[in-house]
Design a protein around this motif. Sequence first.
Motif, PDB file in Angstrom:
ATOM      1  N   LEU A 155      14.488  36.719  41.771  1.00  0.00           N
ATOM      2  CA  LEU A 155      14.236  37.900  40.982  1.00  0.00           C
ATOM      3  C   LEU A 155      15.386  38.763  40.992  1.00  0.00           C
ATOM      4  O   LEU A 155      15.934  38.855  42.078  1.00  0.00           O
ATOM      5  CB  LEU A 155      12.994  38.737  40.970  1.00  0.00           C
ATOM      6  N   ARG A 156      16.217  39.237  39.883  1.00  0.00           N
ATOM      7  CA  ARG A 156      17.352  39.877  39.924  1.00  0.00           C
ATOM      8  C   ARG A 156      17.459  41.062  38.980  1.00  0.00           C
ATOM      9  O   ARG A 156      16.369  40.810  37.887  1.00  0.00           O
ATOM     10  CB  ARG A 156      18.809  38.920  39.749  1.00  0.00           C
ATOM     11  N   GLU A 157      18.417  42.008  39.031  1.00  0.00           N
ATOM     12  CA  GLU A 157      18.402  42.983  37.935  1.00  0.00           C
ATOM     13  C   GLU A 157      18.838  42.259  36.451  1.00  0.00           C
ATOM     14  O   GLU A 157      19.240  41.167  36.570  1.00  0.00           O
ATOM     15  CB  GLU A 157      19.575  43.907  38.209  1.00  0.00           C
ATOM     16  N   PHE A 187       7.572  39.238  42.861  1.00  0.00           N
ATOM     17  CA  PHE A 187       7.735  40.740  42.306  1.00  0.00           C
ATOM     18  C   PHE A 187       6.837  41.483  43.213  1.00  0.00           C
ATOM     19  O   PHE A 187       7.152  42.708  43.413  1.00  0.00           O
ATOM     20  CB  PHE A 187       7.618  40.546  40.922  1.00  0.00           C
ATOM     21  N   ARG A 237      12.625  42.720  35.948  1.00  0.00           N
ATOM     22  CA  ARG A 237      13.722  41.928  36.778  1.00  0.00           C
ATOM     23  C   ARG A 237      13.736  40.547  35.733  1.00  0.00           C
ATOM     24  O   ARG A 237      12.734  40.328  34.882  1.00  0.00           O
ATOM     25  CB  ARG A 237      13.144  41.515  38.135  1.00  0.00           C
ATOM     26  N   THR A 238      14.749  40.043  35.997  1.00  0.00           N
ATOM     27  CA  THR A 238      14.975  38.718  35.363  1.00  0.00           C
ATOM     28  C   THR A 238      14.536  37.416  36.229  1.00  0.00           C
ATOM     29  O   THR A 238      14.729  37.588  37.644  1.00  0.00           O
ATOM     30  CB  THR A 238      16.434  38.252  35.224  1.00  0.00           C
ATOM     31  N   SER A 281      11.144  36.934  32.193  1.00  0.00           N
ATOM     32  CA  SER A 281      11.086  38.628  32.552  1.00  0.00           C
ATOM     33  C   SER A 281      10.000  38.830  33.276  1.00  0.00           C
ATOM     34  O   SER A 281       8.843  38.172  32.860  1.00  0.00           O
ATOM     35  CB  SER A 281      11.798  39.172  31.503  1.00  0.00           C
TER      36      SER A 281
END
Length: 156
Positions: A5-7, A102, A58-59, A69
Amino acid sequence: MMITLREVQPSDLDQFFQFQQDADAAHMAGFASTNPSDRGVFDHHWGELLNSADAIVRTIDFEGQPIGSIAAFEDEGAREIMFWTDKQFWGRGVTTEAVSKFLQDFPQRPVRARVVVDNVGTLKILESLGFTEVGEESSFSNVRAQVVQEKILQLS
């Protein structure tokens, strides 16, 4: 399986826009844009989400590619979670792993989710992560052009 998971990056939005073009996915979600091909509406929605002070977005990244997402936001005094994964990854455990990560990263509870009753895949994901049904309501689905039943689930 390499799920991270990332911005959200600006380039991810092009991919997210493509995902929402899938009629089957939009039908299962139940709640998407009335006109999924309207990029202006899409950009407005994502701009609000990404600029919201109370939203965590998050992506979902699979082996270096954005495949979906996940977001949490405040709704009626509780944090609500929503997610979308590219249909080609359904049934592979990818979304379950992403949602689990998440929830570990953002431990605020309770967390709620709303799911159209016939979206069996999403219900299984949430139930496998400990969500339980706390209610049901009828809502108008612009994608389906009809009133649908939604289950409200919660993780305490």
